[in-house]
Design an enzyme around this catalytic site. Structure first.
Site, short mmCIF file in Angstrom:
data_model
loop_
_atom_site.label_atom_id
_atom_site.label_comp_id
_atom_site.label_asym_id
_atom_site.label_seq_id
_atom_site.Cartn_x
_atom_site.Cartn_y
_atom_site.Cartn_z
N GLY A 71 20.16 46.18 34.28
CA GLY A 71 21.57 46.39 34.00
C GLY A 71 21.85 46.82 32.58
CD GLN A 179 26.29 38.00 37.55
OE1 GLN A 179 26.17 37.36 38.59
NE2 GLN A 179 25.45 37.86 36.54
CG HIS A 201 17.05 39.75 37.26
ND1 HIS A 201 17.48 38.53 36.79
CD2 HIS A 201 17.62 40.69 36.47
CE1 HIS A 201 18.28 38.72 35.75
NE2 HIS A 201 18.38 40.01 35.55
CB THR A 237 4.78 56.39 34.34
OG1 THR A 237 4.11 57.39 33.57
CG2 THR A 237 4.08 56.22 35.68
CB CYS A 325 28.17 26.65 22.89
SG CYS A 325 29.37 25.31 23.04
#
Length: 381
Positions: A71, A179, A201, A237, A325
């Site tokens: 992404g 997402q 992933h 490649t 955070c």
């Protein structure tokens, strides 16, 4: 102790079907797809089949899919590629204050190069106002980049309406759909999306593989030079096994979309409902109506997020602080700040993102654990 995984927005396990599909391209069909001999041609056929499967997931032509490393590369390619190519037409683009860092940091780099960026506000549910978008468009606006669904709070933007506005005003529309892909129905033609980023992933494919959809009418300036792979749009490649894996994951996601959405929505709603019933002083972040099926983001007043995560980990629970955070600075995330969440809530934010492996038993264990931990933390203060 059994591990309970509730962080599917961060990454997912590689599906067995995906691994099985990939394996031959590591050890048997290992040819370079740019080679002309049979071994190379076999690899090329596999790559093109995978490209078609990715295209089918979002309803585009397979020749409009460019494989990338994920992404972040897709986002960089889209934003820099368009802005650099169109700089003589205009040097202004529009995005939002709650984008993923892959977008926001790319925008910062573009600003250093002299480009101008407008950052749209969002309402308390994390959704932009279309009137503000319309008002932000200028004569020199060449690109609009608005994420499909937020990675922290799960809010889904009115993508089809945004696409209509961009199309009517002659502006290229890119969306970071990392997402959203595989979790909601996406039709780039119907939604008038010109460019779209996705990552493997997040949907059961390996890390290090992704794709960028680019409408065939759109040109952009590539920033990886070398050979002529990916129709001379992305040198290097090809990661053949990764491409095969992404294609198979997209195929599975397309076939199982309806059941996937139903299962995750039911589990998410049960989790949120029970938390509302059993724990006081909470804030549910994001829209409940326009939300990713497996996403929940809840803030617990007077609770330290890091302490909460550590205590959950002790019980075998994997979840996320939802970027409440950043790097231990104690500052609320840019997303929570943008929706106006008070600091006493923001510091105790927990993002739970569900997957197909999660069960009602998992939800029971999570809620029971949270109830005990929150009580323990609040009592000790």
């Amino acid at each position: 102790m059994k591990m309970r995984y509730f962080d599917h927005a961060a990454t997912t396990r590689v599906k067995k079907e995906v691994l099985d599909k990939m394996f031959p391209y590591f050890v048997e069909q290992y040819g370079n797809p740019s080679s002309l001999y049979k071994l190379g041609r076999i690899a090329r056929v596999g790559v093109e089949e995978a490209r078609k499967n990715v295209a089918n997931l979002i309803n585009c032509d397979r020749n409009e899919i460019i494989f990338t490393s994920g992404g972040t590369e897709s986002d960089n390619t889209a934003l820099k590629g368009i802005m650099h190519l169109e700089k003589n037409k205009g040097k202004h683009m529009i995005t939002t204050k709650i984008e993923h860092p892959a977008i926001l940091h790319t925008c910062e780099r573009l600003e250093e190069e002299g480009y101008q960026i407008t950052y749209l506000n969002v309402n308390k549910e994390g959704i932009i106002e279309l009137e503000e978008l319309n008002n932000a468009i200028r004569k020199d606006t060449v690109l609009l980049s608005i994420m499909f669904a937020n990675n922290e709070i799960g809010s889904i933007q009115p993508i089809e309406r945004i696409g209509e506005i961009a199309n009517k005003r002659g502006i290229i529309f890119h969306t970071d759909a990392v997402q959203a892909c595989g979790n909601v129905e996406i039709d780039v033609k119907k939604m008038k999306i010109d460019m779209l980023s996705l990552s493997g992933h997040k949907i059961g494919a390996p890390k290090g593989i992704g794709a960028l959809y680019v409408n065939k009418s759109i040109e952009f300036k590539k920033f990886i030079d070398g050979g002529h792979q990916e129709r001379d749009k992305r040198a290097g490649t090809e990661n053949v096994p990764g491409m095969i894996g992404l294609g198979e994951a997209c195929k599975i996601a397309k076939e199982n979309m309806e059941e996937h959405i139903k299962q995750l929505t039911e589990l998410r709603d049960e989790y949120i409902s029970r938390i509302k019933d059993e724990i006081v002083d909470i804030q549910i972040n994001g829209s409940m109506e326009k939300r990713l099926p497996g996403n929940s983001n809840i803030s617990f007043k007077g609770v330290n997020g890091n302490e909460l995560l550590m205590k959950l980990d002790e019980r075998g629970i994997c979840a996320s602080a939802g970027s409440a955070c950043s790097s231990g600075s104690g500052s609320p995330s840019h997303v929570l700040t943008a929706i106006g969440l008070p600091s006493e809530y923001a510091e105790g934010t927990l993002r739970v993102t569900l997957g197909e492996d999660n069960t009602k038993e998992d939800i029971n264990y999570l809620v029971e654990s949270l109830t005990e931990i929150i009580k323990e933390i609040r009592t000790s203060e």
